[in-house]
Design a protein around this motif. Structure first.
Motif, PDB file in Angstrom:
ATOM      1  N   LEU A  43      22.573 -29.724  -1.845  1.00 32.44           N
ATOM      2  CA  LEU A  43      21.639 -29.892  -0.861  1.00 32.44           C
ATOM      3  C   LEU A  43      20.852 -28.538  -0.561  1.00 32.44           C
ATOM      4  N   ALA A  44      21.366 -27.499  -0.967  1.00 33.09           N
ATOM      5  CA  ALA A  44      20.781 -26.105  -0.360  1.00 33.09           C
ATOM      6  C   ALA A  44      20.383 -25.129  -1.563  1.00 33.09           C
ATOM      7  N   PHE A  45      21.056 -25.476  -2.936  1.00 37.50           N
ATOM      8  CA  PHE A  45      20.970 -24.345  -3.827  1.00 37.50           C
ATOM      9  C   PHE A  45      19.429 -23.836  -3.937  1.00 37.50           C
ATOM     10  N   ASN A  46      18.430 -24.723  -4.333  1.00 36.01           N
ATOM     11  CA  ASN A  46      17.245 -24.431  -4.456  1.00 36.01           C
ATOM     12  C   ASN A  46      16.510 -23.860  -3.243  1.00 36.01           C
ATOM     13  N   LYS A  47      16.684 -24.267  -2.034  1.00 34.32           N
ATOM     14  CA  LYS A  47      16.324 -23.555  -0.948  1.00 34.32           C
ATOM     15  C   LYS A  47      16.819 -22.044  -0.863  1.00 34.32           C
ATOM     16  N   ILE A  48      17.985 -22.019  -1.059  1.00 33.50           N
ATOM     17  CA  ILE A  48      18.542 -20.577  -0.742  1.00 33.50           C
ATOM     18  C   ILE A  48      17.969 -19.802  -2.089  1.00 33.50           C
ATOM     19  N   TYR A  49      17.830 -20.360  -3.150  1.00 26.26           N
ATOM     20  CA  TYR A  49      17.286 -19.537  -4.180  1.00 26.26           C
ATOM     21  C   TYR A  49      15.728 -19.184  -4.020  1.00 26.26           C
ATOM     22  N   ALA A  50      15.159 -20.002  -3.319  1.00 28.43           N
ATOM     23  CA  ALA A  50      13.532 -19.695  -3.159  1.00 28.43           C
ATOM     24  C   ALA A  50      13.688 -18.697  -2.140  1.00 28.43           C
ATOM     25  N   VAL A  51      14.347 -18.356  -1.238  1.00 25.42           N
ATOM     26  CA  VAL A  51      14.335 -17.513  -0.214  1.00 25.42           C
ATOM     27  C   VAL A  51      14.634 -16.104  -0.815  1.00 25.42           C
ATOM     28  N   THR A  99      21.838 -27.626   6.533  1.00 25.65           N
ATOM     29  CA  THR A  99      22.901 -28.113   5.768  1.00 25.65           C
ATOM     30  C   THR A  99      24.068 -28.574   6.178  1.00 25.65           C
ATOM     31  N   GLU A 100      24.539 -27.782   7.398  1.00 27.12           N
ATOM     32  CA  GLU A 100      25.688 -28.132   8.186  1.00 27.12           C
ATOM     33  C   GLU A 100      25.605 -29.462   8.617  1.00 27.12           C
ATOM     34  N   GLU A 101      24.232 -29.861   9.352  1.00 28.62           N
ATOM     35  CA  GLU A 101      24.306 -31.105   9.985  1.00 28.62           C
ATOM     36  C   GLU A 101      24.626 -32.314   8.622  1.00 28.62           C
ATOM     37  N   GLN A 102      23.976 -32.136   7.815  1.00 31.28           N
ATOM     38  CA  GLN A 102      24.430 -32.941   6.827  1.00 31.28           C
ATOM     39  C   GLN A 102      25.338 -33.060   6.195  1.00 31.28           C
ATOM     40  N   LEU A 103      26.379 -31.840   6.198  1.00 23.58           N
ATOM     41  CA  LEU A 103      27.746 -32.087   5.760  1.00 23.58           C
ATOM     42  C   LEU A 103      28.553 -32.758   6.774  1.00 23.58           C
ATOM     43  N   LYS A 104      28.259 -32.523   8.179  1.00 21.09           N
ATOM     44  CA  LYS A 104      28.997 -33.021   8.943  1.00 21.09           C
ATOM     45  C   LYS A 104      28.888 -34.479   9.071  1.00 21.09           C
ATOM     46  N   GLU A 105      27.799 -34.908   8.414  1.00 19.14           N
ATOM     47  CA  GLU A 105      27.724 -36.594   8.390  1.00 19.14           C
ATOM     48  C   GLU A 105      28.645 -37.191   7.001  1.00 19.14           C
ATOM     49  N   LYS A 106      28.558 -36.429   6.138  1.00 24.29           N
ATOM     50  CA  LYS A 106      29.260 -36.728   4.855  1.00 24.29           C
ATOM     51  C   LYS A 106      30.814 -36.288   4.978  1.00 24.29           C
ATOM     52  N   PRO A 134      36.911 -25.750   0.528  1.00 25.47           N
ATOM     53  CA  PRO A 134      37.195 -27.255  -0.602  1.00 25.47           C
ATOM     54  C   PRO A 134      36.045 -27.412  -1.435  1.00 25.47           C
ATOM     55  N   GLU A 135      36.356 -27.459  -2.703  1.00 28.18           N
ATOM     56  CA  GLU A 135      35.559 -27.576  -3.685  1.00 28.18           C
ATOM     57  C   GLU A 135      34.436 -28.716  -3.587  1.00 28.18           C
ATOM     58  N   GLU A 136      34.960 -29.882  -2.895  1.00 31.61           N
ATOM     59  CA  GLU A 136      33.976 -30.992  -2.889  1.00 31.61           C
ATOM     60  C   GLU A 136      32.845 -30.565  -1.724  1.00 31.61           C
ATOM     61  N   ILE A 137      33.102 -29.740  -0.893  1.00 30.26           N
ATOM     62  CA  ILE A 137      32.228 -29.304   0.250  1.00 30.26           C
ATOM     63  C   ILE A 137      31.163 -28.306  -0.560  1.00 30.26           C
ATOM     64  N   VAL A 138      31.846 -27.236  -1.219  1.00 28.24           N
ATOM     65  CA  VAL A 138      30.788 -26.334  -1.835  1.00 28.24           C
ATOM     66  C   VAL A 138      29.767 -27.063  -3.008  1.00 28.24           C
ATOM     67  N   GLU A 139      30.356 -28.212  -3.902  1.00 24.79           N
ATOM     68  CA  GLU A 139      29.530 -28.685  -4.782  1.00 24.79           C
ATOM     69  C   GLU A 139      28.597 -29.366  -3.870  1.00 24.79           C
ATOM     70  N   CYS A 140      28.678 -29.975  -2.640  1.00 20.11           N
ATOM     71  CA  CYS A 140      27.846 -30.653  -1.950  1.00 20.11           C
ATOM     72  C   CYS A 140      26.746 -29.758  -1.427  1.00 20.11           C
ATOM     73  N   VAL A 158      28.349 -20.248  -1.575  1.00 19.54           N
ATOM     74  CA  VAL A 158      26.969 -20.610  -2.367  1.00 19.54           C
ATOM     75  C   VAL A 158      26.088 -19.596  -2.284  1.00 19.54           C
ATOM     76  N   SER A 159      25.761 -19.064  -1.208  1.00 15.55           N
ATOM     77  CA  SER A 159      24.509 -17.987  -0.859  1.00 15.55           C
ATOM     78  C   SER A 159      25.059 -16.752  -1.610  1.00 15.55           C
ATOM     79  N   LYS A 160      26.176 -16.303  -1.559  1.00 14.18           N
ATOM     80  CA  LYS A 160      26.528 -15.259  -2.250  1.00 14.18           C
ATOM     81  C   LYS A 160      26.699 -15.322  -3.769  1.00 14.18           C
TER      82      LYS A 160
END
Length: 747
Positions: A254-262, A284-291, A244-250, A307-309
């Motif tokens: 939430l995690a773009f900068n963290k993944i990029y740093a790794v 990220t999964e815990e935060q997404l489950k709440e949203k 789903p596009e809305e989950i991908v954007e979320c 997103v990671s890919k």
């Protein structure tokens, strides 16, 4: 030709259609609609008198699972070659190595299919059926209603006397320097490459690829015409899953900068990088489950993976950066060691980054070579081989828990690739069977090419006079495709890829060879096809990396050791005159069996009077020599002159005659009743003969069939003059020496 009374799926009348193609003046026939009509797709491909039927079946109902099962089963049928299986049940049992490897080749081409079965209908012993099976799979899928990114066409390319040959016969392949199987897609795209070569030059290899791609287009056009004539309509299949596009954007927020740093932190190794990404994933999964409380778990997981890919691929495409800090053409750090353990015939440890492979070499007798069964020989032309490489991939190599079972398809495929890479450098007249074992101790990319490097070092450490060293490397690909047409707009080639670069990338291109040329190549693609231009660039980039690796390997061991290790096996030849063969072998081969059981040596007969003795250690050979001397010590024989008269001593009285000796250390021979006297007698006692009595006998040479001495007392009762001879000049069985000059008939 219509068969209105025969119905297949959904009661649609099946129509037999056939297409004849000519590839380099050789006729290939494609047909469909007559056999296996209940399958979603079925096709028969014939070249010469070799025919293969391929069927394709796919589930119509979508599955909630993210796993798409693909089963490709290629089976060699004994009946197709006019033979009966030689096993106890006289029927086809488990899959052979050839069947598994061919199944893997076909499996690398197809996408989104549940089951492909290749059934050999007939084999003529001239044309190999494996390439026909690939084309049959392509035709079966194209003629079915299964959605597929095809069709594709496949050909085998040989190189005989500098001339490229398309789909060469088995006889032509026996003298070919190249065995290239290439699968192409429309518009001269390359889908798959699988090759073994006799160290051919890069320009010759590239030319063969171009010629092969050109001929695949004829097959593709033929399949497309069959599809057009049949009016195939593909089924509409619901996509398995779209994040789903809305989950991908979320996830990006939430995690773009963290993944990029790794991914940009080059201090991470495989384990720490995986742990860091997994930690971000869980948070990220815990935060997404709440949203998104109503979202399915796999929707969240797939959104994070997407997103990671994208982050990983954009780093390579846009910033020319790799997660371990290397540039696009750099190799990982390489370390090599040889002679790891003194008792091994040869060993080497090859470390490239976090990929670590331990290779060992074992010598054994030529009798230990891989024996081919009758069916494999008849169907595929596979013969006995005295060089093999076995690849092992235990679960601890990737920090996993698992049960170590028998060899799986992946291990067989990787081992076969490394074996093909090393085989051209093995001398043809080597006196031993060679087994190379490659155990992957750590894996983070391209363990099969590390096996080729480590195997080359281990062979040189063992003293095998290889023609040159071999190195291998894996090249990766990251592409950017247009959204509208799907064409490749931009791409980056990566040298010596990591496991994560293989996972997120579009290609695993493995190439091995010497400083001079190429010995093996395998290319797996995740794309519908790539231009020939990218393949040529990948070969060029792999060649540069291969030479750099060889320079590093040469610093450890630049050439084979002049001598094999002292603990290694020994081979000697024994000359056994025909007259002494019975003594050496023993009744019912008793002496040979006892020799092999007590000393561990292997004895094989080379010709009528020559035997080869293989001993696993020098001490075993010493024991074998002593054993042979012991059984032959009383078999010293003088040179006997044909027609001469000698004095014989009777050692035993038998019903059929008397056992006599011509000299003290001779093995007694039988003087039959028929040769004792002019009169016909039934027992020697009729002549008053006794043990210890000396009699005169005449020597008539040896029996040419069994080497037994021929003596006669009867002939001396005639009035002819005889001369008594004196016995001189002894000779015996020769161990590891030169063959006596005198012939058997004169002894």
């Amino acid at each position: 030709i219509s068969f209105p009374f025969l119905y297949g799926r959904e009661n649609v009348p099946q129509v037999w259609r056939e297409k004849v193609l000519f590839l380099s003046d050789r006729k290939m026939e494609l047909s469909s609609g007559k056999l296996a009509r209940f399958a979603d797709g079925s096709a028969v491909v014939q070249l010469g008198d070799t025919a293969v039927m391929v069927t394709a079946v796919s589930k119509t109902k979508p599955s909630a699972s993210q796993f798409m099962p693909l089963v490709v089963d290629y089976r060699q049928k004994a009946a197709a070659a006019g033979r009966i299986p030689t096993n106890y049940l006289r029927r086809e049992l488990g899959s052979t190595d050839k069947e598994i490897l061919t199944s893997r080749i076909i499996g690398r081409l197809e996408h989104f299919i549940d089951n492909i079965l290749c059934n050999l209908l007939a084999v003529d012993g001239v044309n190999d059926p494996d390439v026909l099976a690939i084309n049959g799979a392509s035709a079966a899928l194209a003629l079915s209603d299964i959605p597929w990114n095809g069709p594709i066409g496949a050909v085998r390319v040989g190189l005989v006397d500098g001339e490229t040959i398309i789909n060469p016969t088995r006889k032509q392949m026996s003298s070919s320097a190249l065995n290239l199987v290439i699968a192409g897609a429309p518009q001269n795209q390359v889908v798959m490459l699988e090759a073994s070569a006799e160290n051919i030059l890069q320009q010759d290899f590239c030319h063969a690829i171009k010629v092969g791609v050109k001929h695949t287009q004829q097959i593709i056009q033929g399949i497309q015409q069959l599809v057009k004539e049949q009016g195939v309509v593909k089924r509409t299949v619901q996509k398995l899953f779209v994040a789903p596009e809305e989950i991908v954007e979320c996830v990006k927020k939430l995690a773009f900068n963290k993944i990029y740093a790794v991914f940009t932190d080059s201090s991470h190794d495989k384990i720490s990088r995986d742990e860091a990404i997994n930690k971000i994933r869980l948070e990220t999964e815990e935060q997404l489950k709440e949203k998104f409380p109503e979202a399915e778990p796999y929707e969240i997981i797939e959104s994070f993976n997407m997103v990671s890919k994208d982050i990983f691929r954009n780093l390579v495409l846009n910033e020319y950066r790799r997660c371990d800090g290397r540039d696009l053409t750099s190799l990982r750090d390489i370390k090599c060691e040889v002679n790891m353990f003194k008792m091994l015939h040869g060993s080497a440890l090859f470390q490239r980054g976090q990929t670590q492979v331990l290779c060992t070499v074992t010598f054994d007798s030529l009798e230990s070579s891989v024996k081919s069964d009758l069916i494999s020989t008849a169907v595929s032309g596979i013969k006995d081989k005295n060089f093999m490489l076995h690849y092992e991939f235990p679960p601890y190599a990737t920090n996993e828990i698992g049960k170590v079972t028998g060899m799986n398809r992946r291990e067989l495929g990787h081992g076969a690739l490394a074996e093909r890479a090393l085989k051209p450098i093995i001398p043809q007249d080597f006196p031993f069977t060679i087994r190379v074992t490659s155990e992957v101790l750590e894996s983070n990319g391209s363990s099969s090419m590390a096996s080729a490097c480590g195997g080359s070092l281990a062979l040189m450490d063992a003293g095998v006079p290889v023609s040159s060293a071999v190195a291998g490397v894996a090249i990766g690909l990251v592409t950017k495709c247009s959204v509208e047409k799907g064409d490749i707009e931009d791409y980056r080639l990566l040298t010596d890829i990591l496991g994560i670069e293989d996972y997120y990338g579009d290609m695993d291109f493995k190439m091995a060879g010497t400083n001079k040329g190429i010995t093996a190549l395998q290319a797996d693609l995740k794309l519908p096809g790539i231009p020939v231009k990218i393949v040529m660039e990948a070969i060029q980039q792999a060649t540069a990396a291969k030479r750099e690796i060889l320079q590093i390997m040469n610093q450890t061991l630049a050439k084979p050791r002049p001598n094999r290790k002292e603990s290694g096996p020994v081979v000697e030849t024994i000359h056994v005159p025909l007259s002494k063969r019975l003594r050496f072998v023993g009744p019912g081969a008793y002496n040979l069996k006892k020799l092999q059981a007590q000393t561990g040596v292997t004895v094989s007969q080379l010709d009528e009077e020559t035997y080869s003795v293989f001993a696993p250690t020098p001490s075993a050979m010493h024991e074998a020599r002593e054993f042979i001397r012991e059984i032959c010590k009383d078999d010293q024989e003088v040179n006997l002159e044909f027609g001469a008269v000698y004095t014989a001593t009777i050692t035993e009285i038998r019903d059929s005659g008397v056992m006599v000796k011509l000299y003290p250390n001779m093995t007694p021979v039988l003087l039959h009743n028929s040769q004792l006297d002019q009169r016909k007698i039934k027992h020697p006692s009729a002549l008053g003969l006794e043990v210890g009595q000396e009699i005169q006998v005449k020597y008539f040479g040896r029996d040419p069939t069994d080497g037994r001495m021929r003596l006669s007392r009867k002939i001396l009762q005639s009035p002819a003059t005889t001369v008594l001879k004196t016995l001189t000049d002894k000779n015996s069985i020769v161990l590891g020496g030169t063959v006596p000059q005198s012939s058997t008939s004169s002894q």
